[in-house]
Design a protein around this motif. Structure first.
Motif, short mmCIF file in Angstrom:
data_model
loop_
_atom_site.label_atom_id
_atom_site.label_comp_id
_atom_site.label_asym_id
_atom_site.label_seq_id
_atom_site.Cartn_x
_atom_site.Cartn_y
_atom_site.Cartn_z
N MET A 121 0.85 -1.17 0.00
CA MET A 121 0.00 0.00 0.00
C MET A 121 0.89 1.24 0.00
N LYS A 122 0.55 2.17 -0.87
CA LYS A 122 1.25 3.45 -0.93
C LYS A 122 0.59 4.41 0.05
N LEU A 123 1.41 5.25 0.67
CA LEU A 123 0.91 6.31 1.54
C LEU A 123 1.22 7.65 0.90
N ILE A 124 0.23 8.54 0.89
CA ILE A 124 0.44 9.92 0.50
C ILE A 124 0.11 10.76 1.72
N VAL A 125 1.11 11.46 2.24
CA VAL A 125 0.96 12.28 3.43
C VAL A 125 0.93 13.73 3.00
N SER A 126 -0.15 14.44 3.35
CA SER A 126 -0.31 15.82 2.89
C SER A 126 -0.89 16.67 4.01
N GLY A 147 -15.08 7.10 -5.77
CA GLY A 147 -15.28 6.07 -6.78
C GLY A 147 -14.10 5.12 -6.96
N GLN A 148 -13.10 5.25 -6.12
CA GLN A 148 -11.91 4.40 -6.22
C GLN A 148 -11.88 3.43 -5.03
N ASP A 149 -12.17 2.18 -5.25
CA ASP A 149 -12.19 1.19 -4.16
C ASP A 149 -10.81 0.99 -3.54
N ARG A 150 -9.77 1.26 -4.27
CA ARG A 150 -8.42 1.00 -3.79
C ARG A 150 -7.82 2.17 -3.00
N ILE A 187 -3.15 -5.53 3.56
CA ILE A 187 -4.28 -4.73 4.03
C ILE A 187 -4.72 -3.76 2.93
N LYS A 188 -6.01 -3.55 2.86
CA LYS A 188 -6.59 -2.61 1.91
C LYS A 188 -6.62 -1.22 2.54
N ILE A 204 -3.93 2.78 -2.12
CA ILE A 204 -3.40 4.10 -1.81
C ILE A 204 -4.17 4.68 -0.63
N LEU A 205 -3.43 5.11 0.39
CA LEU A 205 -4.03 5.73 1.56
C LEU A 205 -3.47 7.13 1.72
N PHE A 206 -4.36 8.12 1.75
CA PHE A 206 -3.99 9.50 2.02
C PHE A 206 -4.11 9.74 3.52
#
Length: 143
Positions: free
Chosen positions: A1-6, A81-84, A109-110, A60-62
């Protein structure tokens, strides 16, 4: 899983730097700062640029600072609209450490499952944890 921290200002960068003191380098994590002069459209374009570089099926988790702030609004519009993908607000050092730990322990993990695994117990009061420490308010038998 990618993390985007903003987050607003340099908060995202510094929270990630601090988490790195605990974990070392954190893989699969990108930082998006939000500084004066930018807007939600700027953020959406930067998010899209990152996502376009990921695998199509990558989770992808923001992690963003404020519910309703520009980093959140841009992330929310991106994940609709993005399940992922998912967005979690309330970015802090304890939260990031928790998320990285969860991701490490549960490799499959999703993004949408992470929130339910968070302790959500990031704010604590020392006095509430230890009980009342004001001697004037304590009964004689408590001393």
């Amino acid at each position: 899983m990618k993390l985007i921290v903003s987050a607003h200002g340099m908060l995202a960068k510094e929270v990630v730097n601090s988490a790195g003191m605990v974990f070392g380098a954190i893989d699969d994590l990108d930082i998006v700062t939000f500084v004066p002069g930018e807007n939600a459209e700027t953020l959406k374009a930067r998010y899209k640029e990152l996502i376009d570089g990921y695998k199509e099926d990558e989770e992808i988790l923001f992690l963003v600072d404020l519910f309703g702030g520009s980093p959140y609004n841009a992330a929310f519009e991106t994940v609709i609209g993005q399940d992922r993908m998912d967005v979690i607000t309330g970015l802090s050092l304890p939260m990031l450490i928790d998320v990285v730990g969860i991701r490490t322990m549960e490799e499959d993990i999703k993004a949408g499952e992470v929130y339910d695994k968070l302790s959500g117990d990031y704010v604590k009061s020392c006095k509430k944890l230890l009980g009342n420490t004001n001697e004037d308010e304590m009964e004689d038998d408590e001393l």
